[in-house]
Design an enzyme around this catalytic site. Structure first.
Site, PDB file in Angstrom:
ATOM      1  N   GLY A  26       0.831  -1.192   0.000  1.00 14.34           N
ATOM      2  CA  GLY A  26       0.000   0.000   0.000  1.00 14.34           C
ATOM      3  C   GLY A  26       0.865   1.241   0.000  1.00 14.34           C
ATOM      4  N   GLN A  31       2.963  10.049   1.728  1.00 11.36           N
ATOM      5  CA  GLN A  31       4.271   9.380   1.816  1.00 11.36           C
ATOM      6  C   GLN A  31       5.188   9.785   0.672  1.00 11.36           C
ATOM      7  OE1 GLN A  31       2.466   5.225   2.420  1.00 11.36           O
ATOM      8  NE2 GLN A  31       4.375   5.148   3.598  1.00 11.36           N
ATOM      9  N   CYS A  75       6.213  -0.178   7.655  1.00  6.73           N
ATOM     10  CA  CYS A  75       5.823   1.021   6.913  1.00  6.73           C
ATOM     11  C   CYS A  75       7.002   1.521   6.108  1.00  6.73           C
ATOM     12  CB  CYS A  75       5.350   2.099   7.884  1.00  6.73           C
ATOM     13  SG  CYS A  75       4.791   3.598   7.050  1.00  6.73           S
ATOM     14  N   LEU A  76       6.745   1.860   4.862  1.00  2.00           N
ATOM     15  CA  LEU A  76       7.811   2.361   3.992  1.00  2.00           C
ATOM     16  C   LEU A  76       8.392   3.666   4.543  1.00  2.00           C
ATOM     17  CD1 LEU A  76       6.104   1.642   0.552  1.00  2.00           C
ATOM     18  CD2 LEU A  76       8.026   0.390   1.558  1.00  2.00           C
ATOM     19  N   HIS A 117      -4.243   1.193   7.695  1.00  2.00           N
ATOM     20  CA  HIS A 117      -2.890   1.760   7.795  1.00  2.00           C
ATOM     21  C   HIS A 117      -2.736   2.933   6.804  1.00  2.00           C
ATOM     22  CE1 HIS A 117       1.702   1.088   7.929  1.00  2.00           C
ATOM     23  NE2 HIS A 117       1.551   1.854   6.870  1.00  2.00           N
ATOM     24  N   GLU A 118      -3.245   2.757   5.593  1.00  2.00           N
ATOM     25  CA  GLU A 118      -3.110   3.808   4.565  1.00  2.00           C
ATOM     26  C   GLU A 118      -3.992   5.014   4.871  1.00  2.00           C
ATOM     27  OE1 GLU A 118      -0.663   3.461   2.880  1.00  2.00           O
ATOM     28  OE2 GLU A 118      -0.410   1.295   3.030  1.00  2.00           O
ATOM     29  N   HIS A 121      -2.414   7.266   7.273  1.00  2.00           N
ATOM     30  CA  HIS A 121      -1.403   8.161   6.689  1.00  2.00           C
ATOM     31  C   HIS A 121      -2.035   9.479   6.234  1.00  2.00           C
ATOM     32  CE1 HIS A 121       2.455   6.103   6.542  1.00  2.00           C
ATOM     33  NE2 HIS A 121       1.918   4.993   6.027  1.00  2.00           N
TER      34      HIS A 121
HETATM   35  O1  GNR Z   1       4.240  -2.599   2.474  1.00  2.00           O
HETATM   36  C1  GNR Z   1       3.629  -2.475   3.545  1.00  2.00           C
HETATM   37  N1  GNR Z   1       3.358  -3.561   4.287  1.00  2.00           N
HETATM   38  C2  GNR Z   1       2.504  -3.557   5.383  1.00  2.00           C
HETATM   39  C3  GNR Z   1       2.497  -4.662   6.216  1.00  2.00           C
HETATM   40  C4  GNR Z   1       1.650  -4.709   7.292  1.00  2.00           C
HETATM   41  C5  GNR Z   1       0.795  -3.677   7.537  1.00  2.00           C
HETATM   42  C6  GNR Z   1       0.790  -2.557   6.732  1.00  2.00           C
HETATM   43  C7  GNR Z   1       1.633  -2.509   5.655  1.00  2.00           C
HETATM   44  S1  GNR Z   1       1.612  -1.114   4.605  1.00  2.00           S
HETATM   45  C8  GNR Z   1       3.252  -1.125   4.025  1.00  2.00           C
HETATM   46  C9  GNR Z   1       3.475  -0.056   2.998  1.00  2.00           C
HETATM   47  C10 GNR Z   1       3.242   1.295   3.635  1.00  2.00           C
HETATM   48  O2  GNR Z   1       3.962   1.796   4.440  1.00  2.00           O
HETATM   49  N2  GNR Z   1       2.141   1.904   3.308  1.00  2.00           N
HETATM   50  O3  GNR Z   1       1.833   3.070   3.905  1.00  2.00           O
HETATM   51 NI    NI Z   2       2.874   3.096   5.800  1.00  2.00          NI
END
Ligand code: GNR
Ligand code: NI
Length: 153
Positions: A26, A31, A75-76, A117-118, A121
């Protein structure tokens, strides 16, 4: 119906490319320093799973399950840090797609975790905000150190 501009279409394309390249499941516009309420995701991670890239504009969580699930999140924006986060196991989300159409779908499993999670953000929230202070501080300090090192490099 709000219209989707070519700029938004290009942004979606760029974000999907960045996400697959990372690789990640995601990515949210903030980001990549774009302050738009856009999210891309593809949580079909299995060996022979068919890709399913989705683009969500102005996503809103309209229902959450009582049931919770725990996932080891990364998270990236916080490279190399992972922690268990508890969230609703299922969520129903409404958003606008690239055709300007309203979509509504119930997500579970990894999709549910990722979409939440997204959307976080978009509101300036990171998974570490759900952790106990000590654990969060450990990660933020390491990130501050990494930032200083990158600034000097
Ligand atoms: O690549 C991603 N893997 C992930 C694994 C578990 C829960 C959430 C994520 S999202 C993350 C990519 C990211 O940071 N998206 O904002
Ligand atoms: Ni993230």
């Amino acid at each position: 119906m709000a219209s989707v501009t070519d700029d938004l279409r290009r942004l979606a394309d760029d974000m999907l490319e960045t996400m697959y390249e990372a690789p990640g499941i995601g990515l949210a516009a903030p980001q990549v320093a774009v302050m738009s309420r856009m999210v891309v995701a593809d949580c079909e991670t299995g060996e022979d799973a068919k890709p399913r890239p989705i683009v969500l504009i102005n996503p809103q969580v309209i229902w959450t399950s009582e049931e919770r699930s725990v996932y080891d999140e990364g998270c990236l924006s916080l490279p190399e840090h992972y922690a268990e986060v508890e969230r609703p196991a299922e969520v129903e989300v409404e958003w606008m797609d690239l055709d300007g159409k309203t979509q509504r779908e119930k997500f579970d499993g990894l999709w549910a975790t990722c979409v939440q999670h997204e959307i976080d953000h978009l509101d300036g929230k990171l998974f570490i905000d759900y952790l106990k202070p000590l654990k969060r501080q450990m990660i933020t300090r390491k990130m501050q150190k990494l930032k200083r090192e990158l600034a000097r490099a």
